[in-house]
Design an enzyme around this catalytic site. Sequence first.
Site, mmCIF file in Angstrom:
data_model
loop_
_atom_site.group_PDB
_atom_site.id
_atom_site.type_symbol
_atom_site.label_atom_id
_atom_site.label_comp_id
_atom_site.label_asym_id
_atom_site.label_seq_id
_atom_site.Cartn_x
_atom_site.Cartn_y
_atom_site.Cartn_z
ATOM 1 N N CYS A 1 9.093 49.514 43.582
ATOM 2 C CA CYS A 1 10.120 48.487 43.412
ATOM 3 C C CYS A 1 11.462 49.052 42.986
ATOM 4 C CB CYS A 1 9.646 47.443 42.406
ATOM 5 S SG CYS A 1 8.146 46.568 42.909
ATOM 6 N N HIS B 1 16.112 43.479 40.286
ATOM 7 C CA HIS B 1 14.902 43.427 41.087
ATOM 8 C C HIS B 1 14.256 42.074 40.852
ATOM 9 C CE1 HIS B 1 11.016 44.100 42.746
ATOM 10 N NE2 HIS B 1 10.419 44.313 41.585
ATOM 11 N N ASN C 1 8.440 38.640 45.143
ATOM 12 C CA ASN C 1 8.749 40.049 44.879
ATOM 13 C C ASN C 1 8.657 40.821 46.193
ATOM 14 O OD1 ASN C 1 8.790 42.741 44.122
ATOM 15 N ND2 ASN C 1 7.406 42.492 42.397
#
Length: 324
Positions: A114, A251, A281
């Site tokens: 990520c 993020h 996500n």
Amino acid sequence: MTIRARVAGVGHYLPERVVENAAFEATLDTTDEWIRSRTGIERRHIAAEGETTSMLAVAAARAALADAGVTADQIDAVLVATSTPDYTFPSVASMVQGELGATGALAFDVQAVCAGFVYALTTANALIVSGQSKRILVIGAETFSRLMDWTDRGTCVLFGDGAGALVLEAAEGTGTPEDRGILACDLHADGRHRELLYVDGGASTTGTTGHLRMQGNSVFRHAVEKLAESAHAALASIGLSGADIDWIVPHQANLRIISATAQRMQVPMERVVVTVQDHGNTSAASIPLALSVGRDRGQIKPGDLLVTEAIGGGLTWGAVVLRW
């Protein structure tokens, strides 16, 4: 004269299929309310059968190139942040380079889960500042739906697929924080925590792709602490603080993490670009997706000071300060 890596264009792509939270109620012990209250996620996009990470990356790249008003043959490098490549090799970046016709560009992938886009952005900045490249495509692209254990309600409801891209180009600056472009970068890793977030497969272990495994509570604690620290460090390195920020573009993992990090940075949520409710996500794609959507919404404007920050498996984390 100072050389800065300035954003010249931005774009994104999302698969057509949208999966609402309610769709999980038939197969999992969960509800729309449970998912929303714990994550802020309402829906996510899922790649179609045969729709690969490189396809998503190419679509986002074309949008960014068009936005920048440049053609693929003007690109010196293609960097793709991803943990879900089409193949073990070649890299997604090389496939994107070939599909776009960017034949003069070097190409490679960056794998930091990520945090991958923050790592890729920092790498692209180094290439430009060093004079090795003048114009770079930086892409985050993921098909995390291919890594899901669809019986694990703690993970499969969290993730989605998508891609975002930036065109970075060399520009002259004054060497002050008033310059447009990337102003500061701060990267970290700590492999001691690898078991908190990982995929239980790989070419040299099981010979299979595997599924994502996560210790959610532990990841949450690390995320809030480390993201705020990294953002503060990047800002402090150029004499700035949270009070100077126009937008945090984080993020997009979990709304509670986003809110807690903003609170630690003393930045109100009104100055945070949030897209997690619509995308879930999307790992390395989430920051460039949010940058593109935030620009399209009219939130991010030329001259705005942005902080992007992310944490991912590894653990890897970091922050980038840039002026749009």
